[in-house]
Write an enzyme that holds these catalytic residues in place. Structure first.
Site, mmCIF file in Angstrom:
data_model
loop_
_atom_site.group_PDB
_atom_site.id
_atom_site.type_symbol
_atom_site.label_atom_id
_atom_site.label_comp_id
_atom_site.label_asym_id
_atom_site.label_seq_id
_atom_site.Cartn_x
_atom_site.Cartn_y
_atom_site.Cartn_z
ATOM 1 N N SER A 128 20.246 -16.495 16.619
ATOM 2 C CA SER A 128 19.082 -16.051 16.086
ATOM 3 C C SER A 128 18.768 -16.110 14.585
ATOM 4 O O SER A 128 18.802 -14.953 13.815
ATOM 5 C CB SER A 128 19.218 -14.606 16.512
ATOM 6 O OG SER A 128 19.362 -14.450 17.856
ATOM 7 N N ASP A 154 16.936 -15.299 20.037
ATOM 8 C CA ASP A 154 17.106 -13.917 20.848
ATOM 9 C C ASP A 154 15.544 -13.462 21.118
ATOM 10 O O ASP A 154 15.614 -12.679 22.237
ATOM 11 C CB ASP A 154 17.916 -12.833 20.054
ATOM 12 C CG ASP A 154 17.256 -12.769 18.360
ATOM 13 O OD1 ASP A 154 16.323 -13.277 18.238
ATOM 14 O OD2 ASP A 154 17.863 -11.711 17.940
ATOM 15 N N ARG A 194 17.571 -22.076 7.582
ATOM 16 C CA ARG A 194 17.892 -21.141 6.706
ATOM 17 C C ARG A 194 18.968 -20.012 7.189
ATOM 18 O O ARG A 194 18.554 -19.765 8.369
ATOM 19 C CB ARG A 194 16.977 -20.540 5.403
ATOM 20 C CG ARG A 194 16.095 -19.633 6.046
ATOM 21 C CD ARG A 194 14.912 -18.827 5.383
ATOM 22 N NE ARG A 194 14.312 -18.069 6.254
ATOM 23 C CZ ARG A 194 12.993 -18.510 6.730
ATOM 24 N NH1 ARG A 194 12.719 -19.439 6.443
ATOM 25 N NH2 ARG A 194 12.371 -17.723 7.218
HETATM 26 MG MG MG Z 1 20.865 -9.138 19.289
#
Ligand code: MG
Ligand code: ADP
Length: 450
Positions: A99, A152, A114
């Site tokens: 994520s 996510d 990044r």
């Molecule tokens: Mg999470």
């Protein structure tokens, strides 16, 4: 075995791992169809030293090690069988929920753009995170193949679609955990980036059949130049002293990693305030019977340390309805080494907490509302279904209520629109979603499409 020789086989069991920012989760999922599934999972906090490691190896070897531990504990049969006689049949497909902003180049390929949420491993930027993980899995001789790379938010969207009631498809997946971000279903014709890719090559290999595409907004970096976002001295200082100043400015006002730190800076400033009538924790002659002693702030109090207050502290205070805010008083002592705070101080702390939490939720509503409005979703559908996940939205008391309150104040949404926006917690969403995507990816590969 080299990466390209791996071939995946669906065995009903799918692995999913989730590097969210605070925790690393490993889970295995058996999908039963009919909206049900069974899930086994483990969770470990990512050590701080690894978040700012010098080499990518340090972090990814740690992740692979956790996967090994999980397999040994929960799927030892597969593990042992593979060690005895390595065979492609035993490979488990793994969905990798990663994520952080990624330039996704294929179903299991994406280069890190990044780091965010306090991570800072320079060497990994620009590298394919799936290859980094696969390398360490192979080094441990694990029967696991990274079959899909999942954000996510997309995992949450998928999970909510799988489990949500009724026929309405899910429109959006949003995370309010360590960080914040959202993904939604967009019309392909509105995705300018794809038009550009189509123009550049006539063999763009993505599925156009539905006319839809999931867009990961990366809204954590909305308004980095602060044209509209509120900016207090505490926000400013938090940003300046972060590992990524000037970036993720929206996230820094909304998500779990930061709310505790905003509060810490506000409390510290008031503790050190020159005017004794304003200053916190100076009230020696409290009117309360139970706090006749002078308030003390321990020398090693987390109040003095960056990231010293966890956002779960805000949830405790927000929820506190005890007499004289006894629970807040106790938690100040236990968590922050601030002893015998007066009720007046506790009320003031609670006021700060409430302001920070409510501001975060109202800003969250801006992100959700903007996507709903820009896609005309309320005009096109009866119900707008949104799946959310993350400890902040799960545990902060009233977070969704404050979001809704703000949505109702937006003219384009209003009371009527708010009624048709359905928000549901997709608990374990990114794990289930990643497993679902790994399944789809492995099926596509079996059909020779990938
Ligand atoms: Mg999470
Ligand atoms: P991740 O972002 O790693 O997927 P979570 O969704 O669990 O993990 O979010 C972790 C973040 O949530 C941390 O920043 C933590 O401070 C915050 N958090 C944990 N517990 C609570 C709570 N009870 N109330 C509010 N925030 C919480």
């Amino acid at each position: 075995m080299s990466n390209s020789e791996h071939c995946s086989h669906s065995q009903g069991v799918y692995l999913a791992v989730d590097l969210g920012g605070t925790n690393f989760r490993v889970c295995s999922i058996v999908l039963h169809g009919n909206q049900t599934f069974s899930l086994t999972h483990s969770k470990v906090a990512v050590p701080h030293a690894l978040m700012e490691a010098t080499t990518a190896y340090e972090l990814f070897a740690f992740l692979a090690k956790q996967i090994e531990l999980f397999l040994r504990t929960h799927h030892n049969d597969k593990f042992e069988a593979h060690l005895r006689r390595p065979s492609l049949q035993q490979y488990l497909d793994l969905g990798f929920t990663f994520s952080f902003p990624v330039n996704q180049l294929g179903i299991n390929k994406g280069k890190l753009i990044r780091w965010t949420k306090g991570f800072d491993i320079e060497e990994a930027v620009g590298q394919d995170v799936c290859a980094l993980l696969q390398k360490e899995l192979d080094a441990l001789n694990l029967p696991v193949i990274v079959a899909a790379l999942v954000n996510d938010t997309v995992g949450t969207l998928m999970a909510r679609s799988y489990t949500s009631p009724g026929k309405t498809g899910t429109f959006m997946g949003a995370i309010f955990g360590t960080g914040t971000n959202g993904a939604y279903v967009e019309k392909l014709t509105r995705v300018k980036k794809m038009a550009q890719i189509d123009a550049e090559s006539d063999s763009a290999s993505y599925d156009k059949s539905t006319g839809l595409m999931i867009v990961n907004t990366e809204w954590g970096s909305f308004d980095n130049n602060l044209k509209v976002l509120p900016d207090t001295p505490y926000d400013k200082a938090l940003d300046t002293e972060s590992v990524n100043p000037g970036i993720q400015m929206f996230e820094k006002r909304v998500s779990g990693m930061f709310l505790g730190e905003i509060l810490r800076r506000a409390i510290l400033a008031l503790y050190e305030h020159k005017d004794p009538n304003v200053a916190f924790f100076r009230d020696a002659s409290s009117a309360d019977n139970d706090t006749s002693s002078t308030t003390t702030v321990a020398q090693d109090s987390p109040l003095y340390k960056q990231w010293g207050i966890d956002t779960s502290f805000l949830s405790i205070v927000e929820e506190d309805a005890s007499d004289h805010l006894r629970i807040t008083k106790q938690t100040l002592g236990k968590d922050l080494g601030i002893h015998a705070a007066s009720t007046e101080d506790c009320v003031a702390v609670k006021t700060l907490v409430h302001a920070i939490g409510k501001r975060a939720a109202r800003l969250a509503a801006v992100a959700l509302g903007a996507v709903v409005i820009s896609t005309n979703k309320l005009q096109e559908d009866d119900i707008v279904d949104i799946g959310v996940d993350g400890s902040l939205v799960e545990y902060y008391p009233g977070f969704e209520d404050y979001i809704r309150e703000a949505l109702r104040e937006i003219p384009e949404i209003g009371l009527e629109g708010d009624k048709r926006i359905r928000i549901g917690l997709a608990k374990d969403g990114s794990g289930l979603g990643a497993a679902l995507i790994a399944l789809v990816a492995s099926k596509a590969e079996e059909r020779g499409e990938a």
